[in-house]
Design an enzyme around this catalytic site. Sequence first.
Site, PDB file in Angstrom:
ATOM      1  N   LYS A 226       7.935  -5.488  -8.438  1.00 61.03           N
ATOM      2  CA  LYS A 226       8.438  -6.775  -8.926  1.00 61.03           C
ATOM      3  C   LYS A 226       7.528  -7.941  -8.544  1.00 61.03           C
ATOM      4  O   LYS A 226       6.655  -7.818  -7.695  1.00 61.03           O
ATOM      5  CB  LYS A 226       9.871  -6.998  -8.415  1.00 61.03           C
ATOM      6  CG  LYS A 226      10.882  -6.148  -9.195  1.00 61.03           C
ATOM      7  CD  LYS A 226      12.309  -6.469  -8.882  1.00 61.03           C
ATOM      8  CE  LYS A 226      13.224  -5.628  -9.795  1.00 61.03           C
ATOM      9  NZ  LYS A 226      14.632  -5.705  -9.413  1.00 61.03           N
ATOM     10  N   ARG A 260      15.562   2.166  -5.720  1.00 64.78           N
ATOM     11  CA  ARG A 260      15.203   2.309  -7.138  1.00 64.78           C
ATOM     12  C   ARG A 260      13.712   2.023  -7.292  1.00 64.78           C
ATOM     13  O   ARG A 260      13.271   0.906  -7.017  1.00 64.78           O
ATOM     14  CB  ARG A 260      16.058   1.324  -7.947  1.00 64.78           C
ATOM     15  CG  ARG A 260      15.867   1.370  -9.442  1.00 64.78           C
ATOM     16  CD  ARG A 260      16.795   0.355 -10.115  1.00 64.78           C
ATOM     17  NE  ARG A 260      16.596   0.322 -11.546  1.00 64.78           N
ATOM     18  CZ  ARG A 260      15.637  -0.375 -12.146  1.00 64.78           C
ATOM     19  NH1 ARG A 260      14.799  -1.105 -11.433  1.00 64.78           N
ATOM     20  NH2 ARG A 260      15.506  -0.353 -13.464  1.00 64.78           N
TER      21      ARG A 260
HETATM   22  C1  7PJ Z   1      17.193  -3.636 -11.186  1.00 69.22           C
HETATM   23  C2  7PJ Z   1      18.029  -2.915 -12.018  1.00 69.22           C
HETATM   24  C3  7PJ Z   1      17.569  -3.808  -9.813  1.00 69.22           C
HETATM   25  C4  7PJ Z   1      19.525  -2.504 -10.327  1.00 69.22           C
HETATM   26  C5  7PJ Z   1      16.338  -3.624 -13.143  1.00 69.22           C
HETATM   27  C6  7PJ Z   1      12.971  -3.983 -13.038  1.00 69.22           C
HETATM   28  C7  7PJ Z   1      13.890  -4.803 -13.871  1.00 69.22           C
HETATM   29  N1  7PJ Z   1      19.173  -2.340 -11.599  1.00 69.22           N
HETATM   30  N2  7PJ Z   1      17.477  -2.917 -13.248  1.00 69.22           N
HETATM   31  N3  7PJ Z   1      18.749  -3.219  -9.451  1.00 69.22           N
HETATM   32  N4  7PJ Z   1      16.127  -4.061 -11.895  1.00 69.22           N
HETATM   33  N5  7PJ Z   1      20.655  -1.969  -9.867  1.00 69.22           N
HETATM   34  O1  7PJ Z   1      13.049  -2.777 -12.917  1.00 69.22           O
HETATM   35  O2  7PJ Z   1      12.066  -4.621 -12.472  1.00 69.22           O
HETATM   36  O3  7PJ Z   1      16.913  -4.446  -9.001  1.00 69.22           O
HETATM   37  S1  7PJ Z   1      15.296  -3.899 -14.506  1.00 69.22           S
END
Ligand code: 7PJ
Length: 281
Positions: A226, A260
């Site tokens: 990010k 994640r």
């Molecule tokens: C996140 C997400 C996060 C959760 C995205 C990216 C943008 N879901 N979906 N947490 N970010 N739970 O992957 O940079 O931080 S999309």
Amino acid sequence: MTQDKSLINSADKSNIGSQPEVMGILNVTPDSFSDGGKFASFDKALAQVAQMISDGADIIDIGGESTRPGAVDVSEADELTRVIPLLKAIKANFTIKVSIDTSKAEVMAQAIAHGADIINDVRALQNEGCLAVLAQSNVPVCLMHMQGLPRSMQENPHYDEVIGDIKQFFIERINVCEQAGIKRERLILDPGFGFGKTLEQNYQLLAQLHQFSDLGLPLLSGTSRKSMIGNLLARKVDERLAGSLTTAIIAAQKNVSIIRVHDVKETVDALKVLAMTVKYQ
Ligand code: 7PJ
């Protein structure tokens, strides 16, 4: 495409103690910021799933809506077409938990009907119909905090006190969920790195993740590749691995339950090294 199920989860974790689950990101949007449409085709997406599983992923997170800053909305029909056939194929060919990253009630309903193991909602079930869909099921759901909307959320984030404000949001959403018939035990909380937060606020959140532990629910942390890493280090998206691994390790040390990430193999390695020291602490 088929995959020998005996190869599933071949990354050996048997020598280590409790550690976070690794959620591998599979973006199937044409414009997703870090893998820029690379997995837009179905076979490539399935190959990427197989790779993430052999790299040690515990969960695959499929996202059919781009939520990058400035992203435009995607229609329900487009999101369903991107996500549901892929979910069905993964469930038919692999043994792995699948999370569906969506904010749309109909996508949630169809995903649950086709065996989704987790619903991951960056809008914390605030869209119309979502609470009702989840109340009729038993799947866990991740409630993420976001200030504003993807189109404009990075323009001017403001908090009285970032940790306290996000905690208050969680308390309210937990209450709303419980009143709608979604048991507290099904909830996972995520402070939403990069979703309406300044660089400083993102790092304060990372450093103080333990402040959410009194809510008594599992935490999910998503910092991979990010801007909080790119802007700090002046690194392009494909140069953020070291920064991403560092944030994953910091989150793991704060007892996060799910991390994640895009780079599953490297994250699993880093977590294994950390886990070897945990037993001596
Ligand atoms: C996140 C997400 C996060 C959760 C995205 C990216 C943008 N879901 N979906 N947490 N970010 N739970 O992957 O940079 O931080 S999309």
